[in-house]
Design a protein around this motif. Sequence first.
Motif, PDB file in Angstrom:
ATOM      1  N   MET A 101       0.828  -1.184   0.000  1.00  0.00           N
ATOM      2  CA  MET A 101       0.000   0.000   0.000  1.00  0.00           C
ATOM      3  C   MET A 101       0.870   1.242   0.000  1.00  0.00           C
ATOM      4  SD  MET A 101      -2.888   1.134   2.680  1.00  0.00           S
ATOM      5  CE  MET A 101      -2.480   2.714   3.359  1.00  0.00           C
ATOM      6  N   THR A 102       0.484   2.227  -0.765  1.00  0.00           N
ATOM      7  CA  THR A 102       1.192   3.493  -0.830  1.00  0.00           C
ATOM      8  C   THR A 102       0.637   4.435   0.230  1.00  0.00           C
ATOM      9  OG1 THR A 102       1.395   3.192  -3.211  1.00  0.00           O
ATOM     10  CG2 THR A 102       1.796   5.390  -2.363  1.00  0.00           C
ATOM     11  N   ALA A 103       1.521   5.139   0.901  1.00  0.00           N
ATOM     12  CA  ALA A 103       1.081   6.095   1.918  1.00  0.00           C
ATOM     13  C   ALA A 103       0.334   7.245   1.245  1.00  0.00           C
ATOM     14  CB  ALA A 103       2.287   6.624   2.682  1.00  0.00           C
ATOM     15  N   PRO A 104      -0.697   7.770   1.895  1.00  0.00           N
ATOM     16  CA  PRO A 104      -1.409   8.910   1.318  1.00  0.00           C
ATOM     17  C   PRO A 104      -0.485  10.119   1.184  1.00  0.00           C
ATOM     18  CG  PRO A 104      -2.542   8.064   3.273  1.00  0.00           C
ATOM     19  CD  PRO A 104      -1.241   7.355   3.167  1.00  0.00           C
ATOM     20  N   PHE A 154     -13.685  -4.270  11.723  1.00  0.00           N
ATOM     21  CA  PHE A 154     -13.623  -3.231  12.739  1.00  0.00           C
ATOM     22  C   PHE A 154     -12.816  -3.712  13.933  1.00  0.00           C
ATOM     23  CE2 PHE A 154     -17.413  -3.017  10.252  1.00  0.00           C
ATOM     24  CZ  PHE A 154     -17.462  -1.691   9.857  1.00  0.00           C
ATOM     25  N   LEU A 155     -12.030  -2.800  14.493  1.00  0.00           N
ATOM     26  CA  LEU A 155     -11.199  -3.084  15.654  1.00  0.00           C
ATOM     27  C   LEU A 155     -11.245  -1.876  16.570  1.00  0.00           C
ATOM     28  CD1 LEU A 155      -9.030  -4.873  17.068  1.00  0.00           C
ATOM     29  CD2 LEU A 155      -7.346  -3.653  15.702  1.00  0.00           C
ATOM     30  N   SER A 156     -11.498  -2.087  17.848  1.00  0.00           N
ATOM     31  CA  SER A 156     -11.560  -0.974  18.799  1.00  0.00           C
ATOM     32  C   SER A 156     -10.231  -0.229  18.840  1.00  0.00           C
ATOM     33  CB  SER A 156     -11.905  -1.512  20.188  1.00  0.00           C
ATOM     34  OG  SER A 156     -12.018  -0.442  21.097  1.00  0.00           O
ATOM     35  N   ASP A 157     -10.295   1.104  18.767  1.00  0.00           N
ATOM     36  CA  ASP A 157      -9.098   1.948  18.854  1.00  0.00           C
ATOM     37  C   ASP A 157      -8.764   2.137  20.332  1.00  0.00           C
ATOM     38  OD1 ASP A 157      -7.212   4.025  18.971  1.00  0.00           O
ATOM     39  OD2 ASP A 157      -8.047   5.009  17.207  1.00  0.00           O
ATOM     40  N   PRO A 158      -7.596   1.653  20.783  1.00  0.00           N
ATOM     41  CA  PRO A 158      -7.254   1.745  22.207  1.00  0.00           C
ATOM     42  C   PRO A 158      -7.081   3.177  22.712  1.00  0.00           C
ATOM     43  CG  PRO A 158      -5.366   1.003  20.937  1.00  0.00           C
ATOM     44  CD  PRO A 158      -6.539   1.044  19.987  1.00  0.00           C
ATOM     45  N   ASN A 159      -6.966   4.155  21.814  1.00  0.00           N
ATOM     46  CA  ASN A 159      -6.782   5.543  22.227  1.00  0.00           C
ATOM     47  C   ASN A 159      -8.091   6.244  22.601  1.00  0.00           C
ATOM     48  OD1 ASN A 159      -3.881   5.767  21.752  1.00  0.00           O
ATOM     49  ND2 ASN A 159      -4.430   5.439  19.615  1.00  0.00           N
ATOM     50  N   PHE A 160      -9.240   5.581  22.398  1.00  0.00           N
ATOM     51  CA  PHE A 160     -10.520   6.255  22.610  1.00  0.00           C
ATOM     52  C   PHE A 160     -11.459   5.506  23.555  1.00  0.00           C
ATOM     53  CE2 PHE A 160      -8.867   8.129  18.780  1.00  0.00           C
ATOM     54  CZ  PHE A 160      -9.119   9.474  18.988  1.00  0.00           C
ATOM     55  N   ASN A 161     -10.921   4.710  24.467  1.00  0.00           N
ATOM     56  CA  ASN A 161     -11.697   4.069  25.529  1.00  0.00           C
ATOM     57  C   ASN A 161     -12.983   3.391  25.060  1.00  0.00           C
ATOM     58  OD1 ASN A 161      -9.824   4.990  27.468  1.00  0.00           O
ATOM     59  ND2 ASN A 161     -10.865   6.965  27.555  1.00  0.00           N
ATOM     60  N   GLY A 162     -12.911   2.660  23.945  1.00  0.00           N
ATOM     61  CA  GLY A 162     -14.069   1.941  23.462  1.00  0.00           C
ATOM     62  C   GLY A 162     -15.096   2.783  22.738  1.00  0.00           C
ATOM     63  N   ASN A 163     -14.801   4.046  22.460  1.00  0.00           N
ATOM     64  CA  ASN A 163     -15.749   4.933  21.791  1.00  0.00           C
ATOM     65  C   ASN A 163     -15.469   5.110  20.305  1.00  0.00           C
ATOM     66  OD1 ASN A 163     -17.432   5.644  24.012  1.00  0.00           O
ATOM     67  ND2 ASN A 163     -15.709   6.816  24.813  1.00  0.00           N
ATOM     68  N   TYR A 164     -14.496   4.376  19.778  1.00  0.00           N
ATOM     69  CA  TYR A 164     -14.117   4.533  18.378  1.00  0.00           C
ATOM     70  C   TYR A 164     -13.589   3.196  17.867  1.00  0.00           C
ATOM     71  CZ  TYR A 164     -12.620   7.379  14.385  1.00  0.00           C
ATOM     72  OH  TYR A 164     -12.495   7.964  13.141  1.00  0.00           O
ATOM     73  N   TYR A 220     -10.254  -2.458   5.226  1.00  0.00           N
ATOM     74  CA  TYR A 220     -10.867  -3.025   4.034  1.00  0.00           C
ATOM     75  C   TYR A 220     -10.285  -4.403   3.761  1.00  0.00           C
ATOM     76  CZ  TYR A 220     -11.561   1.997   3.074  1.00  0.00           C
ATOM     77  OH  TYR A 220     -11.870   3.320   3.151  1.00  0.00           O
ATOM     78  N   PRO A 221     -11.030  -5.261   3.079  1.00  0.00           N
ATOM     79  CA  PRO A 221     -10.466  -6.555   2.684  1.00  0.00           C
ATOM     80  C   PRO A 221      -9.189  -6.344   1.858  1.00  0.00           C
ATOM     81  CG  PRO A 221     -12.828  -6.533   2.294  1.00  0.00           C
ATOM     82  CD  PRO A 221     -12.421  -5.115   2.645  1.00  0.00           C
ATOM     83  N   GLY A 222      -8.146  -7.073   2.211  1.00  0.00           N
ATOM     84  CA  GLY A 222      -6.881  -6.984   1.484  1.00  0.00           C
ATOM     85  C   GLY A 222      -6.003  -5.827   1.899  1.00  0.00           C
ATOM     86  N   ASN A 223      -6.442  -4.996   2.841  1.00  0.00           N
ATOM     87  CA  ASN A 223      -5.650  -3.858   3.299  1.00  0.00           C
ATOM     88  C   ASN A 223      -5.765  -3.778   4.823  1.00  0.00           C
ATOM     89  OD1 ASN A 223      -4.280  -1.522   3.729  1.00  0.00           O
ATOM     90  ND2 ASN A 223      -5.695  -0.191   2.638  1.00  0.00           N
ATOM     91  N   PRO A 224      -4.762  -4.259   5.542  1.00  0.00           N
ATOM     92  CA  PRO A 224      -4.859  -4.303   7.000  1.00  0.00           C
ATOM     93  C   PRO A 224      -4.665  -2.950   7.698  1.00  0.00           C
ATOM     94  CG  PRO A 224      -2.727  -5.091   6.309  1.00  0.00           C
ATOM     95  CD  PRO A 224      -3.521  -4.842   5.046  1.00  0.00           C
ATOM     96  N   VAL A 225      -4.311  -1.903   6.947  1.00  0.00           N
ATOM     97  CA  VAL A 225      -4.083  -0.587   7.548  1.00  0.00           C
ATOM     98  C   VAL A 225      -5.420   0.152   7.662  1.00  0.00           C
ATOM     99  CG1 VAL A 225      -2.887   1.615   7.285  1.00  0.00           C
ATOM    100  CG2 VAL A 225      -1.761  -0.505   6.580  1.00  0.00           C
TER     101      VAL A 225
END
Length: 125
Positions: A1-4, A34-44, A49-54
């Motif tokens: 994947m190319t960085a934006p 979907f994966l819980s973002d640890p920086n937002f205490n379960g609120n985010y 996407y399939p084929g792109n783990p980032v």
Amino acid sequence: MTAPVPNTVAWFQIGSDQPEQVKTFYNGLFGWSFLSDPNFNGNYDLVTYPGNPVPQGGVARMHDSEANHAIFYVLVTDVAATVATAETLGAKIQVPVTTTPNGLIFAELRDTSGNHFGVFTPATS
């Protein structure tokens, strides 16, 4: 994947007062995970996407349906300078320049037609 690259849409956010329902919808429609973002205490939750783990987006938990939204974020090199330029062009600040605990810098604006969008600079590793 190319960085934006700067000045391109590089993130999106869906806000929902029924996040589990909206995650089921987008998983069934597009195969998003979907994966819980640890920086937002379960609120985010981060979206991949399939084929792109980032992660490329997120689902924010809203308190009521009045706050539900979909918004895109543009990657920029300097959030404060971009916000200042946007204001001179007629934008209205929705959320001022904010730095999260992990170093992400973002702001949200309304363009001259009232459309809500955001700008951000990712946290440095």
